[in-house]
Design an enzyme around this catalytic site. Sequence first.
Site: not given
Length: 263
Positions: A112, A115, A135, A67
Amino acid sequence: MTAERLLAVRLEVADGIGVIRLDRRPVNALDVEAQADLHRAAVEAATRADVEAVVLHGGEDKFSAGADIREMAGMSHSEMLVHSERLQAAFTAVADIPKPVVAAINGFALGGGCELALTADHRVCGRDTRIGLPEIQLGVIPGAGGTQRLARLVGTGRAKNLIFTGRALGAEEALDIGLVDEVLPAEDVLPAATVWARQFVGGPALALRAAKQAIDLGAGTDLRSGLQIERALFAGLFGTQDRAAGMTTFVTSGPGKASFTGR
C-alpha cells in the site's frame, strides 16, 4: 487530533503547500483508521483554497510498509468486500486531488505504500528506497490500485513482472523504469519535493486542474475520446479570469509575466 486518538495521517498547510503526513509508527502501516484519516486528509487538501500543491511524506526514514497485515489476516471474504471499497476510495481520493501532488519517499514504500506513491503526479525518492508490490507473497494481489496504476505508469509487461514476483526495487532500478522521477540523498528528498510543489503556488490553478484531468481521464480511454476530453477542458478555460490574464499579459508584456488568481 480527535478526542480519542492522534491522527495517523494528517494535513499540514504552510505557504500554499499541503503536506499529507503519515504518522503511524513504527512503519506507517495503513490500518482501517489510517485509511480513513488518509481519505479525510485528501478531501481536505482537495477543497482548501489555501492548498495549491500537495506533498505526500512518511518521514525521514520510511514512507509506508502498506496495509496492516495483522488486521487484514482476520477479515472474512464478506468483510473484505466492504473494506476493499473503503480502501480503494481512500487512495482514489488522493489520486483525485485536483492539484499537483508529489510523493517524498524515504526508506521503504511497499504494498500500500507503493500504491500510495503511485497516486502522486511526481515521485522523489532517496537512494536507500525500496519500492514494490509484494502482495503475491501473501497469496493476494494489490488491492488499492496497484495493478491498474503501475501498469499505466511503467507498462503492462513490467507491471506483470513486478506484481507476479513481488520483488522490491532499489531506487536506481525504479528510476530506470519510470516508477520514480528523481533519486537523491535521503536528506534531500523532502526539500526537493517541496521545491517541486512550490513552483505551482500562485500558478494558474484552474489550468493545472484541467491538465491533470485531461491526462488522467485520457489515459484510461482511446485517443479519440481523450481528444474530446482535452477539447472540452481546453475550451472551458476560456471562461476563466486566469486565461484572460495570461493571454493579455503575454500580448502586452511577453511570457511569464501574468499574475493568476485561480478564478
